[in-house]
Structures are given as structure tokens and as C-alpha cells.
Design a protein around this motif. Sequence first.
Motif, PDB file in Angstrom:
ATOM      1  N   THR A 179     -37.768  37.812   4.749  1.00  0.00           N
ATOM      2  CA  THR A 179     -36.522  37.681   4.950  1.00  0.00           C
ATOM      3  C   THR A 179     -35.828  36.495   3.990  1.00  0.00           C
ATOM      4  O   THR A 179     -36.554  35.924   3.123  1.00  0.00           O
ATOM      5  CB  THR A 179     -36.100  36.475   6.258  1.00  0.00           C
ATOM      6  N   ASP A 180     -34.709  36.881   3.765  1.00  0.00           N
ATOM      7  CA  ASP A 180     -34.078  36.190   2.687  1.00  0.00           C
ATOM      8  C   ASP A 180     -32.792  35.098   3.830  1.00  0.00           C
ATOM      9  O   ASP A 180     -32.559  34.392   2.581  1.00  0.00           O
ATOM     10  CB  ASP A 180     -33.322  36.610   1.183  1.00  0.00           C
ATOM     11  N   SER A 181     -33.053  35.040   4.934  1.00  0.00           N
ATOM     12  CA  SER A 181     -32.599  34.471   5.495  1.00  0.00           C
ATOM     13  C   SER A 181     -30.614  34.661   5.721  1.00  0.00           C
ATOM     14  O   SER A 181     -29.920  34.461   7.102  1.00  0.00           O
ATOM     15  CB  SER A 181     -32.101  32.932   5.021  1.00  0.00           C
ATOM     16  N   HIS A 182     -30.342  35.966   5.322  1.00  0.00           N
ATOM     17  CA  HIS A 182     -29.327  36.832   5.515  1.00  0.00           C
ATOM     18  C   HIS A 182     -29.728  37.791   5.655  1.00  0.00           C
ATOM     19  O   HIS A 182     -28.896  38.703   6.767  1.00  0.00           O
ATOM     20  CB  HIS A 182     -28.874  37.252   4.331  1.00  0.00           C
ATOM     21  N   ARG A 183     -30.926  38.635   5.998  1.00  0.00           N
ATOM     22  CA  ARG A 183     -32.121  39.843   6.538  1.00  0.00           C
ATOM     23  C   ARG A 183     -33.242  39.696   6.629  1.00  0.00           C
ATOM     24  O   ARG A 183     -33.571  38.545   5.564  1.00  0.00           O
ATOM     25  CB  ARG A 183     -31.168  41.178   5.838  1.00  0.00           C
ATOM     26  N   LEU A 184     -34.154  40.770   7.355  1.00  0.00           N
ATOM     27  CA  LEU A 184     -35.026  40.599   7.689  1.00  0.00           C
ATOM     28  C   LEU A 184     -36.224  41.698   7.680  1.00  0.00           C
ATOM     29  O   LEU A 184     -35.429  42.629   8.544  1.00  0.00           O
ATOM     30  CB  LEU A 184     -35.253  39.440   8.687  1.00  0.00           C
TER      31      LEU A 184
END
Length: 378
Positions: A179-184
Motif C-alpha cells: 500500500t502507498d496509503s492511497h491504494r492497496l
Amino acid sequence: MKFDIMRDRLLDGLNDVMKAVSSKTTIPILTGIKIDVSAEGMRLTGSDADITIQTYIPVEENGEQVINVERPGSIVLQAKMFNEIVRKLPTNDVEFEVSEQFQTRIRSGKSDFHLIGLDSTEYPLLPELSEDNQFTLPADLLKSIIRETVFAVSTSESRPVLTGVHWQITGGEFVCVATDSHRLARRKVTLEHFPSEQSSVVVPGKSLTELSKILNDATTPVDIVMTNQQVLFKTNDVLFFSRLLEGNYPDTSRLIPDEYKTDVTVNGRSLLKAIDRASLLAREDRNNVVRFTTLQDGNIEISSNSPEVGKVEEQIQVGSLEGEELKISFSAKYMMDALKAIDGQDVVIQFTGAMRPFIIRSVHDDAILQLILPVRTY
């Protein structure tokens, strides 16, 4: 040290180990490749301290003599130069001879190169890993797992642990999350022969991308050994070591909603192509945002507009649409990455509202799950 080798086989080995060599390393000897020659064969090692790749070329393969060893020994040669020289040699027969002071002579046809080598004892040793915590995956499956997750790692170093993929073994299940904290992106695999011990490591995304280039598409077994600081991937003739990322990976399970207000089943390939077309206009806008709207007739509309360029609307037929009406906006790139990971199958997209994360998975199973945060556009 003195030996002859077939150039094409040496190039194959160099192609693998060069993936670990970096010109930016702070350890000068790591700009080189270590060559070890024994009566049994040759080992080539490349490293940038984070990734180390070692490949083995036996003296004989499939009944054919690949290397002819007169005097065993070892040397470190400057990687970029050595690779370029071997690539451009005129014939497939290559002679190597190392004399005093690490002077290395490489001959092929009428070409005769003299290189200054380095003392191989200065080269860092490979890590020694206890193989208690080992399991095996077929190369093609491991390659798929990497493809389905690694694109979602963070490219920002502000939270280094998010630049890796979280690998967890728990209850006989292997779970990989990025995850990049905007998507997983999440991929689950159930295999019979997993270590009984639970383990949790974070493998750098960069390492997995390089590993994927080395793995073939066959079902060749890859042995995976995980320790606290290193992971090792072993195939027939390649050892691939990577350091692990330190730090606690966030608990991502709580990000995945457990109830949904709108469910859409649609062909993944049709949706991917429609979003790709809509993003032609969205791309002009720095956010690359497209809008997804459910329609009264039970279909969906993909649209985008750019004040400077114009707008696009496209209706798509869906397999089924249940629940509340919905208008939601999201990054075209994130959605396209997610659909490519699921690879053109029919997908279920489940929404919990216009400003809540939504998930995408295959109709056939939930081994692959993608989650995307929407974008506020009003």
C-alpha cells in the motif's frame, strides 16, 4: 587463474548479476563483479549491499562442455566495463587468464583485452541464513504474486516501510500486501507445505521487481528462506539475497470494508479500456481523475473532463448492478493498475459510498483484492 568459457553462457550469467550492481554504491569494490572459478564451475556475484545475486555456471551442461578450467581462482572485475567487453567480443570462445597483481587478460578471436582486477578477498561475503524457516513456490506463481502487488508500494521515502511488500505467513496462508496509503493490493495463497512458525517480513519493492526479471515463467521451484534481516530466493542456479525493511507495517486489514452499499459486476477488460480512453483527457489535468456513475438503466458511465481540452462520456454494459446509486471519482492510473493485476477477468467492484475506499476483486475468487481511495472532486 586460467580458463576458457562460452561467451553466450557467460552473458546469461552476467545479465542476472548485473541487476544487483549499482554505480551509486559507497563501497568501491561493489562496482565490480566477483568471479570464482573451481574445477566444478564458475560463480558470478553482484551486489549493491541491499540486493546480492549469485549465479552458477557448471563446467558441463546437457553433455556440452561450457567451461574448461586450467587453473582455478577468483578475481573482481569492474562490472560495467567487463559486461560491455563480453557483450562485444567477436567469437563465442573466450579465454581468461589472471596473472600477478590481478592483471586480467581476456581473449576472443583477434581481440585481446587487458584489465586491472581487484582482490576478491576484499569482496563482502554472502550472508549465512539458517534454513529453518523455508518454503517453496513455483517460479510462475511467485512472479504473478509480485506482479499483482508490487505496483502499489509507495515511491516516497517519508515512510520507508511502505516502499516494500508485507509478506505474512499465518495459519497455513501466505498473504502479500502493498500500500502507498492511497491504494492497496493484496494477494493470498494457500499452500500445503508452509513453515509452521508464523512470520512477518517487509521485502523492498525494488528487490521484488529485480527478482521478477530473473524468474522464468515455468513451474521451476523457488526456495524462499526468511530471517529477521534477509530473505533468500534459491533456484537451480541463482541465489538472490535481499535485505528486509525495518519497522512495523501498518495493520491494513482494518482498511478493508466488511459491508457494501453498491455492487457492480463488469468485464475487467472492457472497463480497463474505457478508463484508458477517458484518461486521455484526464491526463491533461494533473490529477488524472475519472468519474464512475451508475445509471437508471442498470449500466454505468465512465466520464472525465478537462476545462482546457474537453470532455468524454462512455457507457458500459454491466453483468449486474445492486444497491444504491453512486457517483464516485478516482485516479485513472490506480484503477487501471488494479484491473491489470486482475488480468482481464470479470470483476466485482464493491462500494461503501462516494468518499469511502472501494474494493475490486475477480468474480471467480478473492485471492487477489485491490482497494482504492476515491478522490474528492466537488
